[in-house]
Design an enzyme around this catalytic site. Structure first.
Site, mmCIF file in Angstrom:
data_model
loop_
_atom_site.group_PDB
_atom_site.id
_atom_site.type_symbol
_atom_site.label_atom_id
_atom_site.label_comp_id
_atom_site.label_asym_id
_atom_site.label_seq_id
_atom_site.Cartn_x
_atom_site.Cartn_y
_atom_site.Cartn_z
ATOM 1 N N HIS A 276 23.918 -29.064 7.334
ATOM 2 C CA HIS A 276 25.346 -28.254 6.983
ATOM 3 C C HIS A 276 26.327 -28.479 8.086
ATOM 4 O O HIS A 276 27.428 -28.832 7.610
ATOM 5 C CB HIS A 276 25.015 -26.581 6.988
ATOM 6 C CG HIS A 276 24.217 -26.277 6.128
ATOM 7 N ND1 HIS A 276 22.854 -25.470 6.170
ATOM 8 C CD2 HIS A 276 24.234 -26.340 4.621
ATOM 9 C CE1 HIS A 276 22.509 -25.055 5.142
ATOM 10 N NE2 HIS A 276 23.004 -25.759 4.121
ATOM 11 N N LYS B 266 16.319 -10.749 -3.547
ATOM 12 C CA LYS B 266 15.604 -10.188 -2.306
ATOM 13 C C LYS B 266 15.222 -11.617 -1.591
ATOM 14 O O LYS B 266 14.309 -11.447 -0.562
ATOM 15 C CB LYS B 266 14.596 -9.342 -2.745
ATOM 16 C CG LYS B 266 15.088 -7.812 -3.043
ATOM 17 C CD LYS B 266 13.986 -6.796 -2.948
ATOM 18 C CE LYS B 266 14.605 -5.610 -3.145
ATOM 19 N NZ LYS B 266 14.062 -4.938 -4.643
ATOM 20 N N ARG C 103 22.711 -34.854 -0.520
ATOM 21 C CA ARG C 103 21.821 -35.503 0.332
ATOM 22 C C ARG C 103 21.066 -36.734 -0.508
ATOM 23 O O ARG C 103 20.684 -37.717 0.293
ATOM 24 C CB ARG C 103 20.550 -34.329 0.603
ATOM 25 C CG ARG C 103 20.891 -33.600 1.819
ATOM 26 C CD ARG C 103 19.770 -32.481 1.433
ATOM 27 N NE ARG C 103 19.878 -31.642 0.456
ATOM 28 C CZ ARG C 103 19.341 -30.635 0.022
ATOM 29 N NH1 ARG C 103 18.682 -29.952 1.130
ATOM 30 N NH2 ARG C 103 19.647 -30.091 -0.948
ATOM 31 N N SER D 230 17.521 -25.637 4.171
ATOM 32 C CA SER D 230 17.095 -24.315 4.768
ATOM 33 C C SER D 230 15.832 -23.813 4.367
ATOM 34 O O SER D 230 14.935 -23.633 5.094
ATOM 35 C CB SER D 230 18.039 -23.402 3.930
ATOM 36 O OG SER D 230 19.441 -23.597 4.447
#
Ligand code: PNS
Length: 163
Positions: A17, A41, A90, A128
């Site tokens: 990022h 969640k 990517r 991530s």
């Protein structure tokens, strides 16, 4: 004034990022990093934590702002008077999803365009979710996230593991 919006979950921000943030900020007057308020969640970090990590990683670069948004990206774009989204690619595998998003966003608002920037070769494998997985296991993440936030990520997962 050319404003670019770089949207994402940033859960957490990675060197991949940061590579896009740094290069995108050089081709515009203002770059707005827009963090999606994640209602599911599944987000590992709270909105406050994700914004804090981004701000720490970005430092005092003058033409970059960090905002949060919920709802449609095109509505957020309107609220900040921006017409161009920037996304990192990517690999070919990112392309199908990103093309769908870009076309959908343009369908929602035909003034909005999406620009794609290739991620640097050494960040192509990075995400991530890979960082979360490594941190959960206690493996090294220093090469994959900004140095200033690596200790915070470790602590977060250490605490989560202890709960
Ligand atoms: O980092 P991510 O999770 O790949 O980012 C995805 C993001 C935030 C760019 C995307 O989910 C998004 O734009 N969400 C906002 C809701 C929206 O506008 N949806 C319509 C397009 S799918």
């Amino acid at each position: 004034m050319r404003v670019l919006v770089y949207p994402g979950s940033f859960d957490p921000v990675t060197n991949g990022h940061m590579d896009i943030i740094e290069r995108a900020s050089k081709i515009c007057d203002k770059l707005i990093v827009a963090v999606l308020v994640n209602h599911s969640k599944t987000a590992a970090f709270t909105m406050e934590e994700r914004i804090m990590m981004l701000k720490k990683a970005i430092g005092d670069r003058k033409n970059i702002e960090v905002h949060s948004f919920s709802g449609l990206l095109v509505d957020f774009m309107k609220s900040v008077n921006a017409k161009t989204i920037i996304k990192g690619l990517r690999a070919v595998s990112d392309f199908e999803y990103e093309m769908q998003m870009a076309l959908l966003n343009r369908n929602l608002d035909n003034e909005i365009d999406t620009l794609f920037m290739m991620t640097s070769i050494n960040n192509c494998f990075l995400s991530s979710s890979v960082v979360r997985e490594l941190a959960r296991i206690g493996a090294g993440i220093e090469d994959y996230v900004p140095h200033s936030i690596a200790p915070f990520i470790y602590e977060k997962f250490k605490k989560a593991g202890a709960e």
